[in-house]
Design a protein around this motif. Structure first.
Motif, PDB file in Angstrom:
ATOM      1  N   ILE A  16       4.325  -3.412   7.986  1.00 18.59           N
ATOM      2  CA  ILE A  16       4.969  -2.184   8.475  1.00 18.59           C
ATOM      3  C   ILE A  16       5.921  -1.621   7.427  1.00 18.59           C
ATOM      4  CG2 ILE A  16       6.649  -1.319  10.163  1.00 18.59           C
ATOM      5  CD1 ILE A  16       5.281  -3.241  12.214  1.00 18.59           C
ATOM      6  N   LEU A  17       6.685  -2.493   6.770  1.00 19.40           N
ATOM      7  CA  LEU A  17       7.620  -2.034   5.740  1.00 19.40           C
ATOM      8  C   LEU A  17       6.884  -1.352   4.589  1.00 19.40           C
ATOM      9  CD1 LEU A  17      10.127  -5.030   5.545  1.00 19.40           C
ATOM     10  CD2 LEU A  17      10.565  -2.743   6.458  1.00 19.40           C
ATOM     11  N   GLU A  18       5.757  -1.933   4.152  1.00 22.18           N
ATOM     12  CA  GLU A  18       4.997  -1.328   3.054  1.00 22.18           C
ATOM     13  C   GLU A  18       4.441   0.038   3.459  1.00 22.18           C
ATOM     14  OE1 GLU A  18       4.696  -2.188  -0.055  1.00 22.18           O
ATOM     15  OE2 GLU A  18       5.822  -4.037   0.162  1.00 22.18           O
ATOM     16  N   LEU A  19       3.903   0.126   4.664  1.00 26.55           N
ATOM     17  CA  LEU A  19       3.328   1.394   5.128  1.00 26.55           C
ATOM     18  C   LEU A  19       4.410   2.458   5.317  1.00 26.55           C
ATOM     19  CD1 LEU A  19       0.814  -0.199   7.629  1.00 26.55           C
ATOM     20  CD2 LEU A  19       0.213   1.056   5.550  1.00 26.55           C
ATOM     21  N   GLN A  20       5.580   2.044   5.751  1.00 25.29           N
ATOM     22  CA  GLN A  20       6.687   3.004   5.885  1.00 25.29           C
ATOM     23  C   GLN A  20       7.101   3.559   4.530  1.00 25.29           C
ATOM     24  OE1 GLN A  20       9.462   0.545   8.089  1.00 25.29           O
ATOM     25  NE2 GLN A  20       9.053   1.640   9.998  1.00 25.29           N
ATOM     26  N   LYS A  21       7.015   2.735   3.483  1.00 26.40           N
ATOM     27  CA  LYS A  21       7.334   3.214   2.135  1.00 26.40           C
ATOM     28  C   LYS A  21       6.333   4.261   1.675  1.00 26.40           C
ATOM     29  CE  LYS A  21       9.607  -1.103   0.785  1.00 26.40           C
ATOM     30  NZ  LYS A  21       9.512  -2.350  -0.015  1.00 26.40           N
ATOM     31  N   ILE A  22       5.066   4.095   2.061  1.00 25.55           N
ATOM     32  CA  ILE A  22       4.065   5.117   1.727  1.00 25.55           C
ATOM     33  C   ILE A  22       4.375   6.399   2.474  1.00 25.55           C
ATOM     34  CG2 ILE A  22       1.619   5.726   1.898  1.00 25.55           C
ATOM     35  CD1 ILE A  22       0.990   2.717   1.645  1.00 25.55           C
ATOM     36  N   LEU A  23       4.678   6.278   3.762  1.00 32.05           N
ATOM     37  CA  LEU A  23       4.938   7.473   4.586  1.00 32.05           C
ATOM     38  C   LEU A  23       6.253   8.155   4.225  1.00 32.05           C
ATOM     39  CD1 LEU A  23       3.680   6.073   7.986  1.00 32.05           C
ATOM     40  CD2 LEU A  23       2.651   7.927   6.665  1.00 32.05           C
ATOM     41  N   PHE A  24       7.143   7.434   3.578  1.00 29.38           N
ATOM     42  CA  PHE A  24       8.387   8.067   3.135  1.00 29.38           C
ATOM     43  C   PHE A  24       8.086   9.156   2.107  1.00 29.38           C
ATOM     44  CE2 PHE A  24      11.962   8.292   0.148  1.00 29.38           C
ATOM     45  CZ  PHE A  24      12.979   8.647   1.022  1.00 29.38           C
ATOM     46  N   LEU A  25       7.070   8.906   1.270  1.00 33.89           N
ATOM     47  CA  LEU A  25       6.694   9.891   0.248  1.00 33.89           C
ATOM     48  C   LEU A  25       5.657  10.875   0.778  1.00 33.89           C
ATOM     49  CD1 LEU A  25       6.415   7.464  -2.813  1.00 33.89           C
ATOM     50  CD2 LEU A  25       8.306   8.982  -2.244  1.00 33.89           C
ATOM     51  N   ALA A  26       4.827  10.431   1.739  1.00 30.60           N
ATOM     52  CA  ALA A  26       3.782  11.321   2.289  1.00 30.60           C
ATOM     53  C   ALA A  26       3.732  11.122   3.798  1.00 30.60           C
ATOM     54  CB  ALA A  26       2.432  11.003   1.653  1.00 30.60           C
ATOM     55  N   PRO A  27       4.629  11.776   4.551  1.00 40.49           N
ATOM     56  CA  PRO A  27       4.764  11.520   5.992  1.00 40.49           C
ATOM     57  C   PRO A  27       3.504  11.778   6.811  1.00 40.49           C
ATOM     58  CG  PRO A  27       6.633  12.783   5.141  1.00 40.49           C
ATOM     59  CD  PRO A  27       5.612  12.743   4.060  1.00 40.49           C
ATOM     60  N   ASN A  28       2.656  12.671   6.366  1.00 43.51           N
ATOM     61  CA  ASN A  28       1.479  13.049   7.158  1.00 43.51           C
ATOM     62  C   ASN A  28       0.201  12.355   6.703  1.00 43.51           C
ATOM     63  OD1 ASN A  28       3.043  14.892   8.696  1.00 43.51           O
ATOM     64  ND2 ASN A  28       2.887  16.403   7.056  1.00 43.51           N
ATOM     65  N   GLU A  29       0.325  11.295   5.940  1.00 44.62           N
ATOM     66  CA  GLU A  29      -0.863  10.600   5.438  1.00 44.62           C
ATOM     67  C   GLU A  29      -1.543   9.874   6.592  1.00 44.62           C
ATOM     68  OE1 GLU A  29      -2.521   8.375   1.615  1.00 44.62           O
ATOM     69  OE2 GLU A  29      -0.739   9.591   1.644  1.00 44.62           O
ATOM     70  N   ALA A  30      -2.753  10.321   6.926  1.00 48.65           N
ATOM     71  CA  ALA A  30      -3.460   9.818   8.111  1.00 48.65           C
ATOM     72  C   ALA A  30      -3.765   8.328   7.997  1.00 48.65           C
ATOM     73  CB  ALA A  30      -4.748  10.609   8.308  1.00 48.65           C
ATOM     74  N   ARG A  31      -4.225   7.892   6.833  1.00 51.85           N
ATOM     75  CA  ARG A  31      -4.588   6.483   6.666  1.00 51.85           C
ATOM     76  C   ARG A  31      -3.385   5.583   6.885  1.00 51.85           C
ATOM     77  NH1 ARG A  31      -6.349   3.644   0.944  1.00 51.85           N
ATOM     78  NH2 ARG A  31      -6.620   1.520   1.766  1.00 51.85           N
ATOM     79  N   ALA A  32      -2.255   5.970   6.327  1.00 50.10           N
ATOM     80  CA  ALA A  32      -1.048   5.152   6.471  1.00 50.10           C
ATOM     81  C   ALA A  32      -0.586   5.125   7.919  1.00 50.10           C
ATOM     82  CB  ALA A  32       0.054   5.683   5.568  1.00 50.10           C
ATOM     83  N   ASN A  33      -0.639   6.260   8.607  1.00 47.91           N
ATOM     84  CA  ASN A  33      -0.238   6.309  10.010  1.00 47.91           C
ATOM     85  C   ASN A  33      -1.139   5.443  10.877  1.00 47.91           C
ATOM     86  OD1 ASN A  33       2.121   8.060  10.367  1.00 47.91           O
ATOM     87  ND2 ASN A  33       0.852   9.650   9.472  1.00 47.91           N
TER      88      ASN A  33
END
Length: 353
Positions: free
Chosen positions: A216-233
């Motif tokens: 979850i922490l790693e995926l949140q770091k991705i979404l911090f830079l790209a909040p609407n990234e479907a794969r990460a969500n």
């Protein structure tokens, strides 16, 4: 009888200076013959002068000889000093020449070493040995930052190293490398993309190892830079659901509810999350009731009914908890609480219904 006349004392002795009679021929004091001594005076003076002159000549000769000796000694010292100075000058020149030659030799060695390091780095890069290339170009860059195109090749080696680490299943190494690049070049687009890939791979590895919180922490770091990234969500919801399942298996109902509510904020119709949320809320309410924390149990069920208003299981459980609460207050003689609970129950479930 008349007394003889006395001659005056007027004649001085030239030898001792005593005064004698003017007609005296011998000095009464020292006994020399005055006439003979006086007649010899010119000869004495001449001899005296000759002696003085001879002494002067000897003194002059001695002085001249001493001067000549001192001059010769001075010349010898001067030549010795000149020779020493010349020798020192030659030694200094030899040292300077030696240092210049040594320095030139060292510079040549340095140029050869830099060239060898550069060629080794290029060879490693050509063979896709990015670890080797990264180290060689890094060492070269530290010693000579502006050496040919070393900076560009070093960055190329670092990108390749990070991508290789992702492929080898070591994304954490890639994350560290790209973070180091981005500290110096925050807008490096290639580093940002590789970092993104590395975080995805790291999150997937965590999920494979059931380390849901780290994923979850790693995926949140991705979404911090790209909040609407479907794969990460999507992956984030999967990780949170799995973590909620883990919490429910451990009886950590509140933590499970927290994770499920986060899922439903972005996916409100997620059937699996809704079903697990209801299960967790029922279990938590039951646990609170068993602990005589009836108000907490009621609050949990009211929140659940706000999402599932007509759910018969939730309605039945809420009625049952009101009854338990009322009976508990009566058994303790707490008439005020019993009256309050009765009022709340009748308001929530009118008798005519």
């Amino acid at each position: 009888m008349s007394e003889p006349a006395i001659a005056p004392l007027t004649r001085a002795c030239p030898n001792c200076g005593a005064h004698n009679y003017s007609n005296a021929t011998v000095c009464e004091s020292c006994g020399i013959h005055l006439d003979a001594f006086e007649s010899a005076q010119p000869q004495f003076q001449k001899q005296k002068q000759e002696t003085v002159s001879e002494q002067r000549k000897r003194l002059q000769a001695s002085t001249n000889e001493q001067v000549r000796q001192e001059t010769r000694a001075g010349m010898r010292r001067l030549w010795i000093q000149i020779i020493l100075a010349f020798g020192i000058a030659l030694a200094v020149l030899a040292l300077i020449a030696g240092f210049a030659a040594w320095n030139s030799y060292q510079q040549q060695l340095r140029r050869e070493r830099l060239a060898a390091t550069y060629e080794r780095g290029k060879l490693c890069l050509a063979r896709k040995n990015f670890t080797c290339a990264r180290e060689e170009f890094g060492a070269l860059r530290q010693e000579e930052p502006k050496y040919l195109d070393v900076n560009a090749l070093w960055m190329q080696a670092r990108y390749g190293y990070a991508e290789q680490q992702i492929t080898l299943g070591q994304p954490q190494n890639a994350i560290q490398e790209m973070n180091a690049i981005l500290q110096g070049i925050p807008n490096d687009t290639r580093a940002i993309e590789i970092l993104r890939q590395a975080r995805y791979r790291q999150a997937e590895l965590y999920m494979q190892q059931n380390q849901w919180e780290q994923a979850i922490l790693e995926l949140q770091k991705i979404l911090f830079l790209a909040p609407n990234e479907a794969r990460a969500n999507k992956l984030l919801d999967q990780a949170r659901y799995s973590l909620a399942l883990q919490y429910t298996s451990q009886g950590k109902w509140e933590q499970a509810i927290g994770e499920l509510q986060k899922i439903l904020m972005t996916a409100p119709n997620d059937a699996n999350a809704l079903a697990l949320l209801k299960q967790a809320q029922v279990s938590l309410a039951t646990q609170f009731a068993q602990q005589s924390k009836f108000q907490n149990a009621v609050n949990i069920l009211e929140n659940a009914l706000a999402r599932f208003p007509d759910d018969p299981q939730l309605i039945a459980l809420l009625k049952n908890i009101y009854d338990q609460w009322y009976n508990d207050a009566i058994s303790r003689g707490d008439w005020f609480t019993a009256l309050s609970v009765s009022t709340q129950r009748n308001f929530r479930f009118p008798v005519n219904k």
